[in-house]
Write an enzyme that holds these catalytic residues in place. Structure first.
Site, PDB file in Angstrom:
ATOM      1  N   HIS A 217      -2.724  -2.304  -5.295  1.00  0.00           N
ATOM      2  CA  HIS A 217      -3.253  -3.672  -5.262  1.00  0.00           C
ATOM      3  C   HIS A 217      -3.030  -4.313  -6.635  1.00  0.00           C
ATOM      4  CE1 HIS A 217      -6.080  -7.005  -5.222  1.00  0.00           C
ATOM      5  NE2 HIS A 217      -5.934  -6.973  -3.895  1.00  0.00           N
TER       6      HIS A 217
ATOM      7  N   GLU B  79       1.431  -9.642  -1.158  1.00  0.00           N
ATOM      8  CA  GLU B  79       0.330 -10.423  -1.727  1.00  0.00           C
ATOM      9  C   GLU B  79       0.838 -11.155  -2.961  1.00  0.00           C
ATOM     10  OE1 GLU B  79      -3.730  -9.078  -0.408  1.00  0.00           O
ATOM     11  OE2 GLU B  79      -3.318  -7.936  -2.203  1.00  0.00           O
TER      12      GLU B  79
END
Ligand code: PEP
Length: 239
Positions: free
Chosen positions: A84, A153
């Site tokens: 992430h 993302e």
């Protein structure tokens, strides 16, 4: 190719919201939740498909403050979030580390969701695809054609607590998703799910989830609101 959509909730370092029933999978939509470590157990007990937000590839060792992928497996997790942007930025996780983590998750039969995405300055410099390709190829070099899930993302679209932040446009998202798919080994190119993440909300999710190369969403801020999250899952079921 028909794949059911996957909607993933990333609760980051926030307490679990109420109404855990809103986080259960539906017949035609898979749902997975990435809670903080203390809430793993209550999610698993509530029959939610649950994953760790981070895990180290070493099973045990002198890594103060960390938890291993093996420990997450032992706890009952079935997924692992890898790379992430919060981890890449605040914990300086390299592409190679993310690849190692992914490989260890596969060995332990935890399904990895690997996040890739460029920062705003990289996008502005016209380097978005180059950055994403480097992140992806480090993983592919290590895992070959193993079945995993990717999440695109764009870091510039992640809300980080700002509910007014716009998501990527459907055009921008589709372009990068198609690019990511084109880099995957032929054997798994069509079957791999590529999620979109970055300010996905009930108001914008339909346009994103209907894109040909978007196979679900990784939802941060909006996943902390059980009603908003359930609405996204419901819309996904109709897409
Ligand atoms: C995230 O951080 O993974 C994320 C997608 O957050 P948000 O939905 O709040 O942009």
């Amino acid at each position: 190719m028909e794949r059911s959509l996957l909607i993933a909730a990333n609760w980051k370092m926030y307490p679990a919201p109420d109404s855990l029933k809103n986080y259960l999978s539906l017949k035609n939509v898979d749902v997975v939740v990435f809670p903080n470590f203390f809430d793993l157990e209550s999610c698993i007990k509530a029959k939610i498909v649950t994953g760790g937000q981070f895990g180290r590839p070493e099973d045990t060792g002198a890594y103060t403050g960390d938890v291993s992928i093996a420990m997450l497996k032992e706890q009952g997790c079935t997924y692992l979030l890898c790379g992430h942007s919060d981890r890449r930025w605040f914990h300086k996780e390299s592409n190679e580390f993310v690849a190692e983590q992914t490989a260890r998750a596969i060995e332990l039969s935890l399904h990895p969701v690997i996040c890739v995405g460029e920062r705003e300055e990289e996008r502005d410099a016209g380097r978005g695809k180059e950055v994403v390709e480097a992140q992806l190829s480090a993983v592919l070099k290590k895992i070959g054609d193993a079945e995993v899930t990717y999440a695109y993302e764009p870091v510039w679209a992640i809300s980080r607590g700002d509910p007014t932040k716009p998501a990527a446009t459907p055009n921008d998202a589709q372009e990068m998703h198609a690019f990511i798919r084109s880099l995957l080994p032929a054997k798994i190119r069509e079957s791999t799910r590529i999620l979109y993440g970055g300010s996905m909300k009930p108001e914008n999710c339909e346009a994103l989830l209907k894109l040909p190369d978007v196979n679900g969403g990784l939802v941060g801020g909006a996943s902390l609101d059980p009603e908003a999250f359930a609405t996204i899952v419901k819309i996904a079921a109709e897409c």
